[in-house]
Design a protein around this motif. Structure first.
Motif, PDB file in Angstrom:
ATOM      1  N   ILE A 332      63.666   2.575  40.527  1.00  0.00           N
ATOM      2  CA  ILE A 332      62.904   3.777  40.214  1.00  0.00           C
ATOM      3  C   ILE A 332      62.065   3.571  38.954  1.00  0.00           C
ATOM      4  N   ALA A 333      62.674   2.952  37.930  1.00  0.00           N
ATOM      5  CA  ALA A 333      61.943   2.689  36.682  1.00  0.00           C
ATOM      6  C   ALA A 333      60.737   1.786  36.932  1.00  0.00           C
ATOM      7  N   LYS A 334      60.897   0.809  37.802  1.00  0.00           N
ATOM      8  CA  LYS A 334      59.794  -0.098  38.109  1.00  0.00           C
ATOM      9  C   LYS A 334      58.683   0.621  38.872  1.00  0.00           C
ATOM     10  N   MET A 335      59.045   1.458  39.843  1.00  0.00           N
ATOM     11  CA  MET A 335      58.046   2.197  40.607  1.00  0.00           C
ATOM     12  C   MET A 335      57.300   3.188  39.726  1.00  0.00           C
ATOM     13  N   LYS A 336      58.003   3.730  38.726  1.00  0.00           N
ATOM     14  CA  LYS A 336      57.383   4.723  37.838  1.00  0.00           C
ATOM     15  C   LYS A 336      56.249   4.116  37.012  1.00  0.00           C
ATOM     16  N   GLN A 337      56.287   2.799  36.805  1.00  0.00           N
ATOM     17  CA  GLN A 337      55.241   2.133  36.034  1.00  0.00           C
ATOM     18  C   GLN A 337      53.874   2.257  36.699  1.00  0.00           C
ATOM     19  N   THR A 338      53.853   2.309  38.016  1.00  0.00           N
ATOM     20  CA  THR A 338      52.583   2.435  38.744  1.00  0.00           C
ATOM     21  C   THR A 338      52.388   3.820  39.354  1.00  0.00           C
ATOM     22  N   ASN A 339      53.472   4.593  39.449  1.00  0.00           N
ATOM     23  CA  ASN A 339      53.374   5.951  40.006  1.00  0.00           C
ATOM     24  C   ASN A 339      54.215   6.894  39.161  1.00  0.00           C
ATOM     25  N   PRO A 340      53.616   7.603  38.212  1.00  0.00           N
ATOM     26  CA  PRO A 340      54.380   8.471  37.312  1.00  0.00           C
ATOM     27  C   PRO A 340      55.025   9.664  38.009  1.00  0.00           C
ATOM     28  N   PHE A 341      54.647   9.913  39.264  1.00  0.00           N
ATOM     29  CA  PHE A 341      55.185  11.072  39.992  1.00  0.00           C
ATOM     30  C   PHE A 341      56.319  10.685  40.932  1.00  0.00           C
ATOM     31  N   VAL A 342      56.740   9.429  40.908  1.00  0.00           N
ATOM     32  CA  VAL A 342      57.692   8.951  41.907  1.00  0.00           C
ATOM     33  C   VAL A 342      59.032   9.691  41.832  1.00  0.00           C
ATOM     34  N   GLU A 343      59.512  10.000  40.629  1.00  0.00           N
ATOM     35  CA  GLU A 343      60.807  10.673  40.508  1.00  0.00           C
ATOM     36  C   GLU A 343      60.762  12.078  41.109  1.00  0.00           C
ATOM     37  N   GLY A 344      59.693  12.812  40.785  1.00  0.00           N
ATOM     38  CA  GLY A 344      59.544  14.158  41.343  1.00  0.00           C
ATOM     39  C   GLY A 344      59.379  14.125  42.848  1.00  0.00           C
ATOM     40  N   ASN A 345      58.688  13.118  43.358  1.00  0.00           N
ATOM     41  CA  ASN A 345      58.500  13.007  44.803  1.00  0.00           C
ATOM     42  C   ASN A 345      59.811  12.727  45.521  1.00  0.00           C
ATOM     43  N   ILE A 346      60.651  11.882  44.923  1.00  0.00           N
ATOM     44  CA  ILE A 346      61.961  11.617  45.526  1.00  0.00           C
ATOM     45  C   ILE A 346      62.781  12.897  45.560  1.00  0.00           C
ATOM     46  N   PHE A 347      62.783  13.627  44.450  1.00  0.00           N
ATOM     47  CA  PHE A 347      63.551  14.875  44.356  1.00  0.00           C
ATOM     48  C   PHE A 347      63.088  15.882  45.405  1.00  0.00           C
ATOM     49  N   LYS A 348      61.761  16.041  45.537  1.00  0.00           N
ATOM     50  CA  LYS A 348      61.215  17.042  46.469  1.00  0.00           C
ATOM     51  C   LYS A 348      61.312  16.618  47.929  1.00  0.00           C
ATOM     52  N   SER A 349      61.529  15.319  48.178  1.00  0.00           N
ATOM     53  CA  SER A 349      61.524  14.833  49.564  1.00  0.00           C
ATOM     54  C   SER A 349      62.588  15.504  50.422  1.00  0.00           C
ATOM     55  N   VAL A 350      63.737  15.860  49.824  1.00  0.00           N
ATOM     56  CA  VAL A 350      64.801  16.485  50.611  1.00  0.00           C
ATOM     57  C   VAL A 350      64.636  17.999  50.686  1.00  0.00           C
ATOM     58  N   GLU A 351      63.583  18.536  50.044  1.00  0.00           N
ATOM     59  CA  GLU A 351      63.252  19.952  50.170  1.00  0.00           C
ATOM     60  C   GLU A 351      62.112  20.156  51.173  1.00  0.00           C
ATOM     61  N   ASN A 352      61.467  19.060  51.543  1.00  0.00           N
ATOM     62  CA  ASN A 352      60.297  19.144  52.430  1.00  0.00           C
ATOM     63  C   ASN A 352      60.496  18.314  53.689  1.00  0.00           C
ATOM     64  N   VAL A 353      61.654  18.484  54.331  1.00  0.00           N
ATOM     65  CA  VAL A 353      61.966  17.735  55.546  1.00  0.00           C
ATOM     66  C   VAL A 353      61.321  18.432  56.745  1.00  0.00           C
ATOM     67  N   ASN A 354      60.482  17.694  57.470  1.00  0.00           N
ATOM     68  CA  ASN A 354      59.826  18.220  58.678  1.00  0.00           C
ATOM     69  C   ASN A 354      60.617  17.726  59.885  1.00  0.00           C
ATOM     70  N   LEU A 355      61.446  18.594  60.454  1.00  0.00           N
ATOM     71  CA  LEU A 355      62.343  18.173  61.531  1.00  0.00           C
ATOM     72  C   LEU A 355      61.600  17.745  62.792  1.00  0.00           C
ATOM     73  N   SER A 356      60.358  18.201  62.949  1.00  0.00           N
ATOM     74  CA  SER A 356      59.595  17.804  64.141  1.00  0.00           C
ATOM     75  C   SER A 356      59.143  16.350  64.074  1.00  0.00           C
ATOM     76  N   THR A 357      59.276  15.731  62.912  1.00  0.00           N
ATOM     77  CA  THR A 357      58.905  14.315  62.778  1.00  0.00           C
ATOM     78  C   THR A 357      60.130  13.437  62.498  1.00  0.00           C
ATOM     79  N   VAL A 358      61.321  13.972  62.742  1.00  0.00           N
ATOM     80  CA  VAL A 358      62.556  13.235  62.508  1.00  0.00           C
ATOM     81  C   VAL A 358      63.169  12.841  63.848  1.00  0.00           C
ATOM     82  N   ILE A 359      63.562  11.575  63.988  1.00  0.00           N
ATOM     83  CA  ILE A 359      64.134  11.080  65.247  1.00  0.00           C
ATOM     84  C   ILE A 359      65.420  11.802  65.587  1.00  0.00           C
TER      85      ILE A 359
END
Length: 381
Positions: A332-359
């Motif tokens: 995560i620390a390494k990804m943050k060097q090129t994407n400062p929003f990566v931590e927030g995106n990971i956190f929000k990913s489980v709040e924005n689950v689109n079940l119509s695109t999930v196997i």
């Protein structure tokens, strides 16, 4: 062979600038605190011309082995006897205790300097996830680390506001700590003004000889003992000190190592203790802000007081330091060097689950697959 160990008293007598003090514990242990003046460097940075190298680990075992290894390579290396835990005990004995005034200063730092980073995020999580209700009695579970100790102070601060009436028990379980480790926990609680209630268990004895996943088993057993003790005290909730960084690391660990999408929930009903609930009010708080609060107040904590750490199985540069959580933290620390929003995106990913695109997914223990309704959807049924 020439003496490998050096005592803290001898270290204090050495001229500053004549030695390099190196913490060889892993990143997770170091995040809980380091000795003043110490560095956490890769091994290639230890060779300093004309200086002795003083190594320390958790208890002094791994650092002694490493010092012997460096001696064979011609480096004047020593191991600090007693390691970080030994130094911490001496530091507490030597540092002046200011009584209730010290706790007041720590509380004032939460009210003023760290209000936005700590208390505001604590109360936001309590509101957003409805963690506290009128009449609750909450067992604040304290392991002795920086996270749970801060959580206890935040609960004390929240209780002063009297918006909701609730009671607190500050619960410490001693699953077999050494006398030194227990003393460190008790002293920190005293300095912070936290009236802890300590109870004993024999969990360390039960898991000590187990080779496969002893930490996982220990964690499960500890949780059960905490629920049981909390319920016996009339509590209906237990509070744990997991923070924002724990949450996003857990999400990635589930995906990368468990092959599943899941998160660390802000609250859970207990399946084994009827009427009991687990809450995580530090859900929005960043670990770096906890460290800043700790350092600002001159506080030092142990990462883990368990017997495995005592025997240095989890300190030093060995396989244990490459734990899955540590690998994910570094990723995560390494990804943050090129994407400062990566931590927030990971956190929000489980709040924005689109079940119509999930196997496939599970709901209430039942597995659902997109093919179950695929033909119906095509015909508009």
């Amino acid at each position: 062979m020439e003496q490998l160990e050096i005592t803290y008293g001898q270290l204090k007598g050495m001229e500053k600038g004549s030695y390099l003090l190196v913490d060889i514990r892993d990143d997770l242990a170091v995040s809980y605190g380091m000795m003043p003046g110490a560095v956490h460097l890769p091994e290639e940075g230890w060779e300093v011309q004309g200086k002795a190298v003083i190594l320390y680990c958790a208890r002094g075992n791994a650092s002694k082995e490493k010092a012997a290894e460096l001696r064979e390579r011609g480096i004047m290396a020593y191991s600090l006897a007693g390691g970080y835990a030994g130094w911490l005990l001496r530091h507490m004995e030597e540092t002046q205790y200011f009584g209730a005034g010290q706790a007041k200063e720590i509380e004032r730092s939460i009210q003023k300097k760290f209000h936005k980073q700590l208390f505001s995020k604590f109360t936001k999580a309590v509101r957003d996830y409805r963690l506290i209700q009128e009449g609750d009695k909450i067992a604040v579970c304290i392991s002795g680390g920086k996270d749970s100790m801060l959580m206890a102070k935040l609960f004390q601060e929240l209780q002063k506001h009297k918006k909701v009436s609730f009671a607190l028990e500050f619960l410490v379980m001693d699953p077999g700590y050494s006398p030194a480790n227990r003393q460190i926990i008790e002293e920190n609680a005293r300095r912070l003004g936290i009236p802890v209630r300590i109870f004993e268990s024999d969990i360390f004895e039960a898991v000590y000889g187990i080779e496969k996943s002893p930490c996982y088993l220990c964690a499960r057993m500890r949780r059960g003992h905490l629920y049981s003790q909390a319920k016996a005290l009339g509590c209906n909730k237990i509070a744990l000190g997991h923070h924002y960084d724990d949450v996003i690391e857990t999400i990635l660990m589930g995906m990368l190592y468990g092959g599943q999408v899941q998160t660390m929930m802000p609250k859970l009903h207990s399946t084994n203790f009827e009427g009991m609930e687990l809450i995580r009010p530090m859900y929005y708080i960043r670990e770096d802000d906890i460290k800043h609060w700790r350092d600002y107040n001159g506080l030092y904590f142990l990462q883990c007081a368990c017997r495995f750490t005592e025997n240095c199985a989890s300190c030093g540069q060995d396989a244990q330091s490459q734990s899955k959580r540590l690998e994910v933290k570094r990723l995560i620390a390494k990804m943050k060097q090129t994407n400062p929003f990566v931590e927030g995106n990971i956190f929000k990913s489980v709040e924005n689950v689109n079940l119509s695109t999930v196997i496939a997914y599970k709901a209430q223990g039942i597995r659902r697959h997109f093919l179950d309704d695929y033909e119906k959807d095509m015909h508009g049924q």
